[in-house]
Write an enzyme that holds these catalytic residues in place. Structure first.
Site, PDB file in Angstrom:
ATOM      1  N   ASP A 105      53.687  56.642  65.689  1.00 53.96           N
ATOM      2  CA  ASP A 105      53.888  55.469  64.830  1.00 53.96           C
ATOM      3  C   ASP A 105      54.635  54.432  65.658  1.00 53.96           C
ATOM      4  O   ASP A 105      55.678  54.749  66.246  1.00 53.96           O
ATOM      5  CB  ASP A 105      54.743  55.820  63.617  1.00 53.96           C
ATOM      6  N   SER A 245      63.050  53.673  70.752  1.00 54.08           N
ATOM      7  CA  SER A 245      62.341  54.360  71.819  1.00 54.08           C
ATOM      8  C   SER A 245      60.979  53.733  72.051  1.00 54.08           C
ATOM      9  O   SER A 245      60.455  53.006  71.207  1.00 54.08           O
ATOM     10  CB  SER A 245      62.164  55.834  71.454  1.00 54.08           C
TER      11      SER A 245
END
Length: 286
Positions: A105, A245
């Protein structure tokens, strides 16, 4: 394919960021102490502890996280919450062997790789050679594609293999963990500060793909599940613990065509939201 177009993160600073980047004493602390690996290790130890669960409800509320995709359960720690798994079937994997799927995602940006190309990853500029610290490996991807998947705090923080195949060992490139806000560029070179780990995926349908996981401040642990191993499409490759991230995929020239919307949106300075397992392009059959 449904997707959501978003602008890149804004430049508004939090109070803490203003202190650490705009205050002389704050900058000294940042460069001398706070970006040291042991600080992230200490933060990681706390986030693994039971006391850290006190932050879960407020984190969900402040970030508007939709918890309907996740099983209801008690979490042992904040990291246990942050690395939570989705309900079965919540991230269906496109099983067409010629479909290129998203590994996570994220908000996706897509670029062609030219000899002089550099890419914005977490507010810093990277060349492929610099990202991998290998001029030789980078040359194999000239003319190919660089796919940058930026995970936000509300995203599912596990990632999967994009195809079946076999992988080599993980190469960890040590860096000083650092926040990723663009204003940090005024203090030090973000490009050299991020820790990252990459591996070469010898895939059945897309040739040799390099996957890079990039960590930031408070992401001391990029948790990959395997060293050298065979893998299957959609199998979990690893996870990020607390913090923002990024996953980067490098594709060689002519192995895949992506849906045009991704490059079009990137050219306009926009990101496109994708979900793990959905098709974002197709293999080119020679």
């Amino acid at each position: 394919m449904s997707s959501r177009v978003t602008s890149h993160p804004d430049n508004e600073l939090s109070g803490a960021q203003k202190f650490f980047y705009c205050n002389r004493f704050g900058r000294l602390l940042l460069k001398g102490i706070l970006v040291r690996p042991w600080v992230s290790k200490l933060a990681g130890w706390y986030m693994d502890g039971r006391m850290s669960t006190m932050h879960v409800k407020g984190f969900i509320r402040s970030n508007g996280i939709d918890m309907s995709d996740y099983p209801e359960r008690k979490y042992r720690s904040f990291n246990d919450f942050f690395t939570r798994t989705v309900k079965e079937g919540a991230r269906p994997i496109n099983e067409d062997p010629h479909a290129l799927i998203a590994p996570c995602d994220a908000r996706l940006s897509v670029y062609e790789i030219q000899p002089d190309s550099s890419f914005s990853i977490k507010g810093g500029r990277y060349t492929v050679a610099g990202l991998l610290r290998s001029e030789q490996l980078a040359k194999h991807y000239e003319g190919g594609l660089c796919l940058i998947f930026r995970l936000a705090v509300d995203n599912y923080h596990r990632y999967c293999y994009i195809d079946s195949g076999r992988k080599g060992t993980n190469v960890f490139l040590k860096g000083r963990l650092h926040t990723v806000h663009p204003v940090a560029l005024k203090v030090c070179d973000i490009y050299k500060e991020n820790s990252r780990e990459y591996s070469i995926l010898r895939t059945d349908n897309f040739g040799d793909v390099v996957q890079v996981e990039v960590g930031a401040m408070m992401v001391g642990r990029i948790c990959n599940n395997h060293q050298e191993a065979s893998f299957a499409r959609g199998e979990e490759k690893g996870r990020f613990e607390f913090g923002g991230s990024t996953v980067v995929l490098l594709l060689q020239k002519g192995v895949a065509e992506l849906d045009p919307e991704f490059a079009e949106n990137t050219a306009q300075g926009l990101e496109t939201a994708v979900r793990m397992g959905e098709a974002i392009g197709r293999a080119v059959r020679n």
